[in-house]
Structure formats: C-alpha cells, structure tokens
Design a protein around this motif. Structure first.
Motif, PDB file in Angstrom:
ATOM      1  N   LYS A 256       0.831  -1.201   0.000  1.00 41.56           N
ATOM      2  CA  LYS A 256       0.000   0.000   0.000  1.00 41.56           C
ATOM      3  C   LYS A 256       0.872   1.261   0.000  1.00 41.56           C
ATOM      4  CE  LYS A 256      -4.418  -1.409   2.061  1.00 41.56           C
ATOM      5  NZ  LYS A 256      -5.273  -0.570   1.223  1.00 41.56           N
ATOM      6  N   ALA A 257       1.958   1.239   0.779  1.00 40.42           N
ATOM      7  CA  ALA A 257       2.851   2.406   0.799  1.00 40.42           C
ATOM      8  C   ALA A 257       3.536   2.589  -0.562  1.00 40.42           C
ATOM      9  CB  ALA A 257       3.900   2.236   1.898  1.00 40.42           C
ATOM     10  N   LEU A 258       3.970   1.482  -1.170  1.00 42.86           N
ATOM     11  CA  LEU A 258       4.620   1.582  -2.483  1.00 42.86           C
ATOM     12  C   LEU A 258       3.639   2.082  -3.542  1.00 42.86           C
ATOM     13  CD1 LEU A 258       7.264   1.077  -3.997  1.00 42.86           C
ATOM     14  CD2 LEU A 258       6.468  -1.257  -4.470  1.00 42.86           C
ATOM     15  N   ALA A 259       2.398   1.612  -3.480  1.00 43.92           N
ATOM     16  CA  ALA A 259       1.383   2.082  -4.427  1.00 43.92           C
ATOM     17  C   ALA A 259       1.076   3.562  -4.204  1.00 43.92           C
ATOM     18  CB  ALA A 259       0.110   1.246  -4.284  1.00 43.92           C
ATOM     19  N   HIS A 260       1.093   3.992  -2.934  1.00 49.52           N
ATOM     20  CA  HIS A 260       0.872   5.407  -2.645  1.00 49.52           C
ATOM     21  C   HIS A 260       1.983   6.251  -3.257  1.00 49.52           C
ATOM     22  CE1 HIS A 260       1.182   9.107  -0.190  1.00 49.52           C
ATOM     23  NE2 HIS A 260      -0.139   9.048  -0.201  1.00 49.52           N
ATOM     24  N   TRP A 261       3.215   5.768  -3.165  1.00 47.56           N
ATOM     25  CA  TRP A 261       4.326   6.516  -3.771  1.00 47.56           C
ATOM     26  C   TRP A 261       4.167   6.567  -5.292  1.00 47.56           C
ATOM     27  CZ3 TRP A 261       8.246   4.789  -7.146  1.00 47.56           C
ATOM     28  CH2 TRP A 261       9.248   5.727  -7.399  1.00 47.56           C
ATOM     29  N   THR A 262       3.764   5.452  -5.886  1.00 50.10           N
ATOM     30  CA  THR A 262       3.599   5.426  -7.346  1.00 50.10           C
ATOM     31  C   THR A 262       2.480   6.364  -7.782  1.00 50.10           C
ATOM     32  OG1 THR A 262       4.273   3.104  -7.317  1.00 50.10           O
ATOM     33  CG2 THR A 262       3.245   3.922  -9.327  1.00 50.10           C
ATOM     34  N   ALA A 263       1.370   6.341  -7.048  1.00 53.75           N
ATOM     35  CA  ALA A 263       0.193   7.114  -7.460  1.00 53.75           C
ATOM     36  C   ALA A 263       0.289   8.583  -7.083  1.00 53.75           C
ATOM     37  CB  ALA A 263      -1.066   6.506  -6.833  1.00 53.75           C
ATOM     38  N   THR A 264       0.992   8.886  -5.981  1.00 52.25           N
ATOM     39  CA  THR A 264       1.023  10.271  -5.491  1.00 52.25           C
ATOM     40  C   THR A 264       2.441  10.841  -5.432  1.00 52.25           C
ATOM     41  OG1 THR A 264      -0.950   9.834  -4.145  1.00 52.25           O
ATOM     42  CG2 THR A 264       0.346  11.778  -3.593  1.00 52.25           C
ATOM     43  N   GLY A 265       3.387  10.066  -4.864  1.00 55.01           N
ATOM     44  CA  GLY A 265       4.753  10.563  -4.713  1.00 55.01           C
ATOM     45  C   GLY A 265       5.439  10.811  -6.044  1.00 55.01           C
ATOM     46  N   LEU A 266       5.232   9.915  -6.999  1.00 54.47           N
ATOM     47  CA  LEU A 266       5.861  10.079  -8.317  1.00 54.47           C
ATOM     48  C   LEU A 266       5.341  11.317  -9.048  1.00 54.47           C
ATOM     49  CD1 LEU A 266       7.894   8.794 -10.228  1.00 54.47           C
ATOM     50  CD2 LEU A 266       6.085   7.331 -11.114  1.00 54.47           C
ATOM     51  N   PRO A 267       4.007  11.531  -9.141  1.00 49.38           N
ATOM     52  CA  PRO A 267       3.536  12.778  -9.764  1.00 49.38           C
ATOM     53  C   PRO A 267       4.014  14.027  -9.028  1.00 49.38           C
ATOM     54  CG  PRO A 267       1.749  11.177  -9.642  1.00 49.38           C
ATOM     55  CD  PRO A 267       2.889  10.612  -8.849  1.00 49.38           C
ATOM     56  N   LEU A 268       4.049  13.973  -7.689  1.00 52.09           N
ATOM     57  CA  LEU A 268       4.527  15.141  -6.937  1.00 52.09           C
ATOM     58  C   LEU A 268       5.994  15.423  -7.254  1.00 52.09           C
ATOM     59  CD1 LEU A 268       2.927  14.723  -3.377  1.00 52.09           C
ATOM     60  CD2 LEU A 268       2.508  16.550  -5.029  1.00 52.09           C
ATOM     61  N   ALA A 269       6.799  14.363  -7.395  1.00 54.82           N
ATOM     62  CA  ALA A 269       8.215  14.562  -7.725  1.00 54.82           C
ATOM     63  C   ALA A 269       8.377  15.197  -9.104  1.00 54.82           C
ATOM     64  CB  ALA A 269       8.956  13.226  -7.667  1.00 54.82           C
ATOM     65  N   LEU A 270       7.517  14.824 -10.041  1.00 53.17           N
ATOM     66  CA  LEU A 270       7.592  15.400 -11.384  1.00 53.17           C
ATOM     67  C   LEU A 270       7.200  16.879 -11.375  1.00 53.17           C
ATOM     68  CD1 LEU A 270       6.033  12.446 -13.439  1.00 53.17           C
ATOM     69  CD2 LEU A 270       8.439  13.090 -13.288  1.00 53.17           C
ATOM     70  N   VAL A 271       6.297  17.254 -10.477  1.00 52.20           N
ATOM     71  CA  VAL A 271       5.845  18.645 -10.392  1.00 52.20           C
ATOM     72  C   VAL A 271       6.797  19.489  -9.538  1.00 52.20           C
ATOM     73  CG1 VAL A 271       3.939  20.112  -9.585  1.00 52.20           C
ATOM     74  CG2 VAL A 271       3.438  17.983 -10.761  1.00 52.20           C
ATOM     75  N   ALA A 272       7.574  18.849  -8.665  1.00 49.92           N
ATOM     76  CA  ALA A 272       8.421  19.583  -7.720  1.00 49.92           C
ATOM     77  C   ALA A 272       9.385  20.562  -8.404  1.00 49.92           C
ATOM     78  CB  ALA A 272       9.200  18.599  -6.846  1.00 49.92           C
ATOM     79  N   PRO A 273      10.061  20.209  -9.524  1.00 54.29           N
ATOM     80  CA  PRO A 273      10.946  21.200 -10.162  1.00 54.29           C
ATOM     81  C   PRO A 273      10.200  22.450 -10.613  1.00 54.29           C
ATOM     82  CG  PRO A 273      11.451  18.992 -10.956  1.00 54.29           C
ATOM     83  CD  PRO A 273      10.190  18.882 -10.159  1.00 54.29           C
ATOM     84  N   VAL A 274       8.964  22.280 -11.081  1.00 52.18           N
ATOM     85  CA  VAL A 274       8.162  23.440 -11.503  1.00 52.18           C
ATOM     86  C   VAL A 274       7.841  24.316 -10.289  1.00 52.18           C
ATOM     87  CG1 VAL A 274       6.016  24.168 -12.616  1.00 52.18           C
ATOM     88  CG2 VAL A 274       7.186  22.092 -13.391  1.00 52.18           C
ATOM     89  N   ALA A 275       7.474  23.656  -9.181  1.00 48.28           N
ATOM     90  CA  ALA A 275       7.171  24.392  -7.954  1.00 48.28           C
ATOM     91  C   ALA A 275       8.404  25.145  -7.458  1.00 48.28           C
ATOM     92  CB  ALA A 275       6.670  23.423  -6.885  1.00 48.28           C
TER      93      ALA A 275
END
Length: 221
Positions: free
Chosen positions: A97-116
C-alpha cells in the motif's frame, strides 16, 4: 509474488479511480508555491535563498492529503479483514500500500516539484537534483505516512491525527532533501545529503510495515 502484484494493481486502481488523489496533491503543491511568492512580494532576493526549504515543506504537506484513505476505506467496507487473512502477510500489505501510494502520489509530486521550485525562484539548473531528491524523499513520505495512517485507523478525525503523527517523521527527509538542494545552490557535493536521505528511506521501508501491521492488528482487536 502474484498476490503482491494483484494487490499493487488494486491499490493503484483505487488511488486513480477514487477522485484523482494525485491530481489533488499536485494542484495543492502548485497552489501553495504560487501563493507564497504573492504573499512574500515576489522579490527573488527574498525567495531564492529559502526556495529549497519551501519546496520541501510544500511537498510534505501535499503528501499528507491522500494518507487518510490508505487504510480507512478498506477498514470501513471490511476489505482490510480479508486482506489480513489473505496469502500476503499484513506487513506485506502495508508495504505494498505504501509503495502504491508513492507510485500514485509521490511520483507525480516529484515530477511537479521542479516546476514548484522554479516558481519559488530556484535556479533551473537544480531541476534534475530537485526531481531526484523528491523521488527518493517521496518514498519516506509514503512509508512513514502508511505508519501514521495505520496508527490512526478507526480514530475520529483521523486526518488530523495522521498529520500530528506523521509531520515529526517528515522532518528528517525535509531537512536532508532541502539540505541537498542547498548544497547544490552553493556548488558543494550533494552526496552526503543524498546518502542521509537514502538511509532514512531504508529505515522507513524496514520499520513502517512492521509497526503498521502491529497497529492494524491492534485496531482490529
């Protein structure tokens, strides 16, 4: 392994089909990093020195948004009882569940982080390092977040309780991640900060499933 794969795909389907949790987290991150320059006056001389810290603080807060439903939804409809008696040990369920949370939420957030970070005045040269640290640190957010969600299982106002439990656990990755970016700003070696961040991720990956499973068993009575 097949059962783990099925559970992982189920969690991803629930995360993406339950109202766009990742989009909500990314939108929160962008809104927050847009509001800060407006509130601070938008002077690059004020924002640039603290852009790394502000970016990581916003990442930590955005990661909180989808934690409440990680176990609560399955607890309410009885699916968590079935998972606890299934072929996958409860520790494995928490880890998946934690790994799926990272895939579904952490990965998109990491992609947006440079823009932020750019919106906060950080140099574009640090975008790859921002992405790398956010990818690594996001894993610690997901695993320690899973621990917090398990400890708050069945509690009233669980979202607030999760925030109280999890935010202290988010401090090390925020410090190490922002520290790594700051070393990049100063053109210093970033290896030590990345090593500390990686070590904390390993700690979270080992401890969170064990402690989370114990908390779920206690909540189930």
């Amino acid at each position: 392994m097949r059962a783990l794969g099925i559970l992982y795909r189920r969690e991803l389907a629930l995360a993406w089909g339950g109202g766009g949790g990742a989009l909500l987290a990314c939108a929160f991150l962008l809104c927050m990093t847009t509001m800060i320059p407006l509130a601070a006056g938008g002077d690059p001389r004020v924002l640039s020195p603290v852009a790394s810290g502000l970016t990581w603080t916003a990442l930590a807060l955005a990661s909180l948004l989808s934690l409440e439903r990680m176990f609560e939804r399955d607890h309410e409809d009885g699916a968590l009882d079935l998972l606890a008696t299934g072929p996958v040990p409860l520790e494995g369920v928490v880890g998946v569940k934690a790994l799926a949370h990272w895939t579904a939420t952490g990965l998109p957030l990491a992609l947006v982080a440079p823009v932020a970070a750019l919106a906060l005045g950080q140099s574009g040269d640090l975008a790859p390092l921002t992405l790398l640290t956010a990818l690594i640190g996001g894993l610690s957010f997901s695993f320690t977040g899973a621990l917090g969600a398990a400890l708050a299982l069945g509690a009233r106002r669980g979202g607030l309780l999760i925030a109280v439990i999890v935010l202290p656990l988010f401090i090390p990755p925020v410090v190490f991640g922002a520290g790594g970016l700051q070393r990049g700003v100063l053109d210093q070696p970033v290896g030590p900060a990345l090593a500390l961040l990686g070590a904390y991720v390993l700690f979270a990956v080992v401890i969170a499933p064990l402690a989370g499973a114990a908390a779920i068993r206690n909540a189930q009575g």
